[in-house]
Design a protein around this motif. Structure first.
Motif, PDB file in Angstrom:
ATOM      1  N   LEU A  53       0.294   1.066  11.812  1.00 42.65           N
ATOM      2  CA  LEU A  53       0.137   1.811  10.936  1.00 42.65           C
ATOM      3  C   LEU A  53      -0.982   1.758  10.037  1.00 42.65           C
ATOM      4  O   LEU A  53      -1.064   0.211   9.786  1.00 42.65           O
ATOM      5  N   TYR A  54      -1.946   2.424  10.232  1.00 42.60           N
ATOM      6  CA  TYR A  54      -3.181   2.187   9.008  1.00 42.60           C
ATOM      7  C   TYR A  54      -4.270   3.212   8.310  1.00 42.60           C
ATOM      8  O   TYR A  54      -3.730   4.072   8.910  1.00 42.60           O
ATOM      9  N   ALA A  55      -4.359   2.469   6.876  1.00 39.65           N
ATOM     10  CA  ALA A  55      -4.735   3.835   6.305  1.00 39.65           C
ATOM     11  C   ALA A  55      -6.850   3.799   6.637  1.00 39.65           C
ATOM     12  O   ALA A  55      -6.986   2.249   6.381  1.00 39.65           O
ATOM     13  N   THR A  56      -6.758   5.208   6.138  1.00 36.30           N
ATOM     14  CA  THR A  56      -8.369   5.089   6.535  1.00 36.30           C
ATOM     15  C   THR A  56      -9.080   4.741   5.421  1.00 36.30           C
ATOM     16  O   THR A  56     -10.276   4.900   4.859  1.00 36.30           O
ATOM     17  N   SER A  57      -8.247   4.679   4.378  1.00 34.52           N
ATOM     18  CA  SER A  57      -8.935   4.727   2.777  1.00 34.52           C
ATOM     19  C   SER A  57      -7.411   4.487   1.962  1.00 34.52           C
ATOM     20  O   SER A  57      -6.337   4.558   2.747  1.00 34.52           O
ATOM     21  N   LYS A  58      -7.607   4.178   0.228  1.00 32.25           N
ATOM     22  CA  LYS A  58      -7.077   3.706  -0.348  1.00 32.25           C
ATOM     23  C   LYS A  58      -6.451   5.170  -0.849  1.00 32.25           C
ATOM     24  O   LYS A  58      -5.538   5.289  -1.800  1.00 32.25           O
ATOM     25  N   THR A  59      -6.151   6.699  -0.937  1.00 33.39           N
ATOM     26  CA  THR A  59      -6.670   7.464  -1.438  1.00 33.39           C
ATOM     27  C   THR A  59      -4.707   8.349  -1.368  1.00 33.39           C
ATOM     28  O   THR A  59      -4.949   7.899   0.126  1.00 33.39           O
ATOM     29  N   SER A  60      -4.095   8.253  -1.629  1.00 32.25           N
ATOM     30  CA  SER A  60      -2.581   8.542  -1.574  1.00 32.25           C
ATOM     31  C   SER A  60      -2.352   9.717  -1.520  1.00 32.25           C
ATOM     32  O   SER A  60      -2.519  10.632  -2.011  1.00 32.25           O
ATOM     33  N   GLN A  61      -2.044  10.345  -0.348  1.00 36.25           N
ATOM     34  CA  GLN A  61      -1.448  11.292  -0.439  1.00 36.25           C
ATOM     35  C   GLN A  61       0.060  11.652   0.144  1.00 36.25           C
ATOM     36  O   GLN A  61       0.448  12.432   0.503  1.00 36.25           O
ATOM     37  N   PHE A  62       0.412  10.856  -0.655  1.00 38.13           N
ATOM     38  CA  PHE A  62       2.009  11.052  -0.577  1.00 38.13           C
ATOM     39  C   PHE A  62       2.564  11.043  -1.858  1.00 38.13           C
ATOM     40  O   PHE A  62       1.582  11.059  -3.099  1.00 38.13           O
ATOM     41  N   GLU A  63       3.328  11.716  -2.508  1.00 38.98           N
ATOM     42  CA  GLU A  63       4.366  12.392  -3.577  1.00 38.98           C
ATOM     43  C   GLU A  63       5.797  12.551  -3.601  1.00 38.98           C
ATOM     44  O   GLU A  63       6.102  12.759  -2.363  1.00 38.98           O
ATOM     45  N   VAL A  64       6.159  12.011  -4.980  1.00 44.66           N
ATOM     46  CA  VAL A  64       7.667  12.063  -4.428  1.00 44.66           C
ATOM     47  C   VAL A  64       8.160  12.804  -5.643  1.00 44.66           C
ATOM     48  O   VAL A  64       7.954  13.178  -6.815  1.00 44.66           O
ATOM     49  N   ALA A  65       9.290  12.779  -6.181  1.00 44.75           N
ATOM     50  CA  ALA A  65      10.209  13.906  -6.803  1.00 44.75           C
ATOM     51  C   ALA A  65      11.880  13.778  -7.324  1.00 44.75           C
ATOM     52  O   ALA A  65      12.150  12.605  -6.265  1.00 44.75           O
TER      53      ALA A  65
END
Length: 461
Positions: A389-401
């Motif tokens: 696994l790797y990310a192409t940017s540091k921008t998070s697309q995760f959300e938690v609740a």
């Protein structure tokens, strides 16, 4: 003597006329020159005739003669045992008349179905179309496009014609299906038959037997959420009756499917709808065949309808012998019809080569949510198909609740095939979602460059 000979000739002529008047052995359009039959199988071939008309079927790959006769309903059926992939062969059907099918190949047959992104052709516009068309010279790939028809009742025949794959024929055939079939042919080196039965702007409900809706109240409720559209029927079963039901006695390898855009109209029901579609097709074909489907690409749908359909498709993977092509990295936010059809077709082919033909071992599926557990006010999320696994940017697309189900942006850390997700605003996280938006394009990939599917652990209501 001359009078006697004239009498005999007259009788022969009369008999010939009588016999020709009974010459009504016919077959469906998909049994024709240039067709492909499924290899190493007991393949049905059928048609219509006079009641009790004696019929024989012979093939050039076997010395056997299959005999049958017309029923009192003027129908007939025979079963051919097909050899390993090869050809060309001939099939001869004799009743009061004779039909000879030439240039028949034995190989692998796939049904390719859905709405406009499956229907889309190279001539309509795809990336590098000119090069793709010019290179499409594959005599052992055969193409059959089902003509658009609808019906209130199940039909036994449909319109279409088998064609040899060439630049002239490929350009008007489903581009996704072509690239899928081309890759199978290149890897397996056997004939490939592709049946494209698709209709742009169609709802999934129209591709299902109407009888399914009569026994499932939730499904009936879902179908009532859709509205008439300009380009296709919208009543349940109408397309299925005319464009799928006639195919259901064919022996096929499996199905590839690309549809869902229209069902953003009732996205919260799509998991149910799509699951029942797959089940109903398998029942109709009498086979637990592979059913591979493409996840719709990011686009500006209303509210969360697009991502809800994508998540419904992901959850449909709970059905056995299914797999999904994720397209969030090869879509077009400005066009509901992305022009990159080649990669979609290749990803379909990779699924089939690994999961059905067992010819490759590499990872062929996108990272998919598997589970999540709470650890020290953080969620540790585990994924399948997630090596490297790797990310192409540091921008998070995760959300938690938390229990209130109010989502907040979260930070993430990749840990092998797991991702740690956390937010200072959520002290006791219960739910997590990723790329939860109609137009969000994935930024996390696995080692073979396939994008992670959007998902939510929250129940969609």
């Amino acid at each position: 003597m001359k009078i006697y000979n004239k009498y005999i000739l007259c009788c022969i002529g009369s008999l010939s006329f009588i016999m020709s008047s009974f010459a009504n052995v016919t077959i469906p359009s998909f049994f024709s020159d240039h067709m492909v039959l499924q290899q190493q199988d007991n393949v049905k071939i059928w048609g219509w005739s006079n009641p009790h008309e004696p019929i024989t079927v012979t093939t050039s790959w076997s010395n056997d003669t299959i005999t049958t006769k017309g029923t009192n309903y003027a129908k007939w059926e025979a079963v051919l045992k097909t050899p390993k992939a090869g050809g060309p062969y001939t099939i001869t059907i004799k009743g009061y008349n004779e039909i000879k099918l030439n240039n028949v190949l034995i190989g692998e047959v796939w049904v390719c179905s859905g709405q406009s992104n499956m229907e889309w052709t190279a001539s309509a516009g795809i990336d590098d179309a000119e090069t793709a068309i010019a290179a499409a010279n594959f005599p052992n790939i055969r193409l059959f496009t089902v003509s658009k028809h609808s019906s209130e009742t199940p039909q036994d025949n449909l319109d279409g014609q088998w064609q040899t794959c060439s630049p002239e024929t490929m350009q008007y055939f489903s581009a996704v299906a072509y690239f899928f079939g081309k890759k199978l042919y290149q890897e397996l080196d056997i004939p490939i038959g592709l049946i494209n039965s698709s209709w742009g702007g169609s709802y999934a409900e129209t591709w299902m037997p109407e009888s399914v809706f009569k026994t499932n109240d939730e499904l009936k409720k879902a179908s009532e959420k859709i509205n008439p559209v300009e380009w296709a029927p919208y009543e349940p079963g109408r397309i299925y009756n005319a464009m799928i039901h006639p195919l259901t006695k064919l022996n096929i390898s499996g199905v590839i499917w690309y549809q869902g855009e229209n069902n953003t109209a009732n996205s919260k029901f799509y998991h149910l709808i799509f699951s029942e579609l797959i089940k109903s097709w398998r029942q109709a074909f009498n086979k637990e065949m592979p059913f591979y489907f493409a996840q719709i690409a990011p686009f500006s749908y209303h509210e969360f309808a697009g991502v809800e359909v994508r998540d419904a498709q992901r959850r449909t993977l709970e059905l056995p012998n299914t797999a999904m092509v994720v397209t969030s990295d090869i879509g077009d936010l400005k066009d509901i019809h992305p022009r990159n059809k080649k990669d979609v077709g290749l990803r379909f082919a990779q699924l089939a080569l690994k999961k059905h033909y067992y010819t490759i071992e590499t990872v062929v599926e996108s990272p998919l949510y598997a589970s999540a557990e709470v650890k020290n006010n953080k969620l540790l999320v585990t994924f399948n198909h997630a090596d490297g696994l790797y990310a192409t940017s540091k921008t998070s697309q995760f959300e938690v609740a938390g229990a209130d189900e109010v989502f907040h942006s979260a930070k993430f850390k990749i840990k092998g095939n797991q991702i740690e997700v956390f937010s200072k605003q959520v002290k006791e996280p219960m739910y997590v979602r990723y790329a939860w938006g109609n137009t969000i394009e994935a930024n996390i990939f696995n080692k073979v460059g396939l994008p992670m599917s959007s998902f939510t652990t929250q129940l969609i209501k």
